[in-house]
Design a protein around this motif. Structure first.
Motif, PDB file in Angstrom:
ATOM      1  N   HIS A  48     -75.002 126.647 -12.456  1.00 30.51           N
ATOM      2  CA  HIS A  48     -74.365 127.122 -13.689  1.00 30.51           C
ATOM      3  C   HIS A  48     -72.859 126.895 -13.646  1.00 30.51           C
ATOM      4  O   HIS A  48     -72.255 126.532 -14.650  1.00 30.51           O
ATOM      5  CB  HIS A  48     -74.668 128.602 -13.899  1.00 30.51           C
ATOM      6  CG  HIS A  48     -76.083 128.869 -14.300  1.00 30.51           C
ATOM      7  ND1 HIS A  48     -77.120 128.901 -13.395  1.00 30.51           N
ATOM      8  CD2 HIS A  48     -76.643 129.098 -15.518  1.00 30.51           C
ATOM      9  CE1 HIS A  48     -78.250 129.157 -14.036  1.00 30.51           C
ATOM     10  NE2 HIS A  48     -77.994 129.277 -15.321  1.00 30.51           N
ATOM     11  N   MET A  49     -72.255 127.134 -12.475  1.00 31.41           N
ATOM     12  CA  MET A  49     -70.812 126.980 -12.352  1.00 31.41           C
ATOM     13  C   MET A  49     -70.380 125.522 -12.550  1.00 31.41           C
ATOM     14  O   MET A  49     -69.342 125.249 -13.156  1.00 31.41           O
ATOM     15  CB  MET A  49     -70.337 127.477 -10.988  1.00 31.41           C
ATOM     16  CG  MET A  49     -70.384 128.977 -10.827  1.00 31.41           C
ATOM     17  SD  MET A  49     -69.338 129.856 -12.015  1.00 31.41           S
ATOM     18  CE  MET A  49     -69.602 131.547 -11.494  1.00 31.41           C
ATOM     19  N   ILE A  50     -71.193 124.586 -12.047  1.00 33.36           N
ATOM     20  CA  ILE A  50     -70.857 123.174 -12.207  1.00 33.36           C
ATOM     21  C   ILE A  50     -70.837 122.788 -13.684  1.00 33.36           C
ATOM     22  O   ILE A  50     -69.918 122.134 -14.171  1.00 33.36           O
ATOM     23  CB  ILE A  50     -71.863 122.293 -11.437  1.00 33.36           C
ATOM     24  CG1 ILE A  50     -71.553 122.334  -9.944  1.00 33.36           C
ATOM     25  CG2 ILE A  50     -71.811 120.844 -11.908  1.00 33.36           C
ATOM     26  CD1 ILE A  50     -72.493 121.504  -9.090  1.00 33.36           C
ATOM     27  N   LEU A  51     -71.860 123.218 -14.421  1.00 35.00           N
ATOM     28  CA  LEU A  51     -71.904 122.930 -15.854  1.00 35.00           C
ATOM     29  C   LEU A  51     -70.794 123.674 -16.594  1.00 35.00           C
ATOM     30  O   LEU A  51     -70.106 123.113 -17.453  1.00 35.00           O
ATOM     31  CB  LEU A  51     -73.261 123.327 -16.427  1.00 35.00           C
ATOM     32  CG  LEU A  51     -74.406 122.321 -16.282  1.00 35.00           C
ATOM     33  CD1 LEU A  51     -75.681 122.891 -16.895  1.00 35.00           C
ATOM     34  CD2 LEU A  51     -74.054 120.999 -16.946  1.00 35.00           C
ATOM     35  N   LEU A 109     -78.765 116.794 -14.611  1.00 33.27           N
ATOM     36  CA  LEU A 109     -78.943 115.350 -14.435  1.00 33.27           C
ATOM     37  C   LEU A 109     -78.595 114.580 -15.711  1.00 33.27           C
ATOM     38  O   LEU A 109     -77.899 113.575 -15.670  1.00 33.27           O
ATOM     39  CB  LEU A 109     -80.387 115.055 -14.034  1.00 33.27           C
ATOM     40  CG  LEU A 109     -80.804 115.331 -12.591  1.00 33.27           C
ATOM     41  CD1 LEU A 109     -82.281 115.084 -12.407  1.00 33.27           C
ATOM     42  CD2 LEU A 109     -79.997 114.475 -11.608  1.00 33.27           C
ATOM     43  N   GLY A 110     -79.098 115.095 -16.840  1.00 35.53           N
ATOM     44  CA  GLY A 110     -78.854 114.418 -18.110  1.00 35.53           C
ATOM     45  C   GLY A 110     -77.394 114.361 -18.470  1.00 35.53           C
ATOM     46  O   GLY A 110     -76.882 113.307 -18.917  1.00 35.53           O
ATOM     47  N   TYR A 111     -76.690 115.465 -18.242  1.00 36.44           N
ATOM     48  CA  TYR A 111     -75.271 115.509 -18.610  1.00 36.44           C
ATOM     49  C   TYR A 111     -74.442 114.566 -17.749  1.00 36.44           C
ATOM     50  O   TYR A 111     -73.638 113.777 -18.259  1.00 36.44           O
ATOM     51  CB  TYR A 111     -74.734 116.932 -18.494  1.00 36.44           C
ATOM     52  CG  TYR A 111     -73.248 116.992 -18.772  1.00 36.44           C
ATOM     53  CD1 TYR A 111     -72.749 116.921 -20.059  1.00 36.44           C
ATOM     54  CD2 TYR A 111     -72.326 117.060 -17.711  1.00 36.44           C
ATOM     55  CE1 TYR A 111     -71.393 116.952 -20.318  1.00 36.44           C
ATOM     56  CE2 TYR A 111     -70.965 117.094 -17.957  1.00 36.44           C
ATOM     57  CZ  TYR A 111     -70.501 117.032 -19.255  1.00 36.44           C
ATOM     58  OH  TYR A 111     -69.158 117.048 -19.507  1.00 36.44           O
ATOM     59  N   PHE A 112     -74.631 114.633 -16.444  1.00 35.96           N
ATOM     60  CA  PHE A 112     -73.763 113.860 -15.541  1.00 35.96           C
ATOM     61  C   PHE A 112     -74.126 112.364 -15.453  1.00 35.96           C
ATOM     62  O   PHE A 112     -73.301 111.559 -15.062  1.00 35.96           O
ATOM     63  CB  PHE A 112     -73.771 114.480 -14.151  1.00 35.96           C
ATOM     64  CG  PHE A 112     -72.924 115.724 -14.052  1.00 35.96           C
ATOM     65  CD1 PHE A 112     -71.552 115.630 -13.857  1.00 35.96           C
ATOM     66  CD2 PHE A 112     -73.497 116.972 -14.200  1.00 35.96           C
ATOM     67  CE1 PHE A 112     -70.770 116.769 -13.799  1.00 35.96           C
ATOM     68  CE2 PHE A 112     -72.718 118.130 -14.134  1.00 35.96           C
ATOM     69  CZ  PHE A 112     -71.343 118.023 -13.934  1.00 35.96           C
ATOM     70  N   PHE A 113     -75.355 112.018 -15.811  1.00 37.84           N
ATOM     71  CA  PHE A 113     -75.754 110.614 -15.684  1.00 37.84           C
ATOM     72  C   PHE A 113     -75.947 109.891 -17.026  1.00 37.84           C
ATOM     73  O   PHE A 113     -75.916 108.667 -17.089  1.00 37.84           O
ATOM     74  CB  PHE A 113     -77.029 110.501 -14.847  1.00 37.84           C
ATOM     75  CG  PHE A 113     -76.814 110.798 -13.404  1.00 37.84           C
ATOM     76  CD1 PHE A 113     -76.327 109.837 -12.536  1.00 37.84           C
ATOM     77  CD2 PHE A 113     -77.064 112.062 -12.913  1.00 37.84           C
ATOM     78  CE1 PHE A 113     -76.106 110.132 -11.196  1.00 37.84           C
ATOM     79  CE2 PHE A 113     -76.844 112.374 -11.568  1.00 37.84           C
ATOM     80  CZ  PHE A 113     -76.367 111.391 -10.705  1.00 37.84           C
ATOM     81  N   LEU A 114     -76.134 110.651 -18.097  1.00 39.41           N
ATOM     82  CA  LEU A 114     -76.368 110.024 -19.401  1.00 39.41           C
ATOM     83  C   LEU A 114     -75.239 110.264 -20.396  1.00 39.41           C
ATOM     84  O   LEU A 114     -74.972 109.416 -21.254  1.00 39.41           O
ATOM     85  CB  LEU A 114     -77.694 110.524 -19.994  1.00 39.41           C
ATOM     86  CG  LEU A 114     -78.955 110.226 -19.184  1.00 39.41           C
ATOM     87  CD1 LEU A 114     -80.173 110.823 -19.869  1.00 39.41           C
ATOM     88  CD2 LEU A 114     -79.129 108.721 -18.989  1.00 39.41           C
TER      89      LEU A 114
END
Length: 272
Positions: free
Chosen positions: A29-32, A265-270
């Protein structure tokens, strides 16, 4: 500007207070959260802040379970006081494995595994394990703390070592481990809470020592704000979880972890 930073600190305190106790990974959660609401502070202070505000969460456990964890309570009989001391010994024994590994490899683990990919994979994998564990529907053999042996405590402590990998979730790894080893959900959850006291206190103290307590007055105010908010929210989160598991299982948290992992995964890679 300063008021906005305090507001952000309070928001992070809310996230910390909720996700530290639910088995959903506060790190994920903190990363997002940090991607969308960045604080105007140094990277060094931010890493310290995210660890030190856990102190507020620790105080929440001590507040809620003060009587149960206090071996000097005058209203307790001698037997009850001895049982409380025995509980603390089991907690301390259970903390030793992760404490040793943390001291030896904390920086190395962060350098190797503190990234969105590792966090997302851990979220998904342990989410699946949580669902499979509940589908197993095995009757627990340990339904109260008097049945928690030293061997069982060490076993749960070894599972807590898994939480050194970001995204695993400290509460998630200990609860999964305890249930796998035969405890009821309630005993697993409470024991996980108790393990958090020395674990998080040690992590906070270690971080403060590493930084040399070298903070500005405003940085101390940020730390205090985040910790106080985390304390209040933690009390609510802990009470919610204890009430929730009396009637429900952990499947919902497993599904939530899988969805969160996919989002990371979706946020950081797409998207990013």
């Amino acid at each position: 500007m300063e008021l906005m930073e305090l507001f952000k600190a309070a928001l992070i305190g809310i996230v910390q207070g909720i996700t530290e106790w639910l088995p959903v990974s506060s790190t994920g959660h903190m990363i997002l959260f940090n991607e969308f609401i960045k604080m105007n502070v140094s990277e060094t202070f931010m890493s310290t802040f995210l660890v030190v505000i856990q102190f507020g969460s620790i105080l929440a456990v001590l507040t809620i379970f003060f009587k149960k964890l206090n071996p000097f309570d005058g209203s307790k009989t001698k037997v009850q006081k001895n049982e409380t001391i025995d509980l603390w010994i089991k907690v301390i024994i259970a903390v030793i494995p992760s404490g040793i590994l943390g001291l030896l490899f904390d920086d190395t683990i962060d350098a190797l595994f503190f990234n969105p990919t590792t966090v997302a994979i851990a979220l998904i994998v342990y989410g699946v394990i949580m669902i499979m564990l509940e589908n197993r529907n095995k009757k627990p053999s340990v339904n109260n703390f008097s049945q928690v042996t030293y061997k069982l405590a060490i076993g749960i402590g070894l599972f807590q070592c898994l939480a050194l990998i970001p995204g695993t979730s400290r509460s998630g790894s200990t609860i999964i481990g305890a249930v796998l080893l035969g405890t009821s959900r309630y005993v697993a959850t409470e024991f996980s809470f108790f393990l958090a006291v020395p674990t998080m206190l040690g992590a906070s103290a270690l971080k403060l020592v590493k930084t040399g307590f070298a903070f500005t007055s405003f940085e101390w105010l940020i730390l205090a704000t985040g910790s106080i908010v985390a304390y209040v929210v933690s009390i609510l989160a802990i009470k919610f979880l204890l009430d929730y598991i009396k009637k429900h299982d952990f499947k919902v948290f497993g599904y939530y972890r899988i969805v969160l992992g996919i989002l990371v995964l979706g946020y950081f890679f797409l998207i990013k």
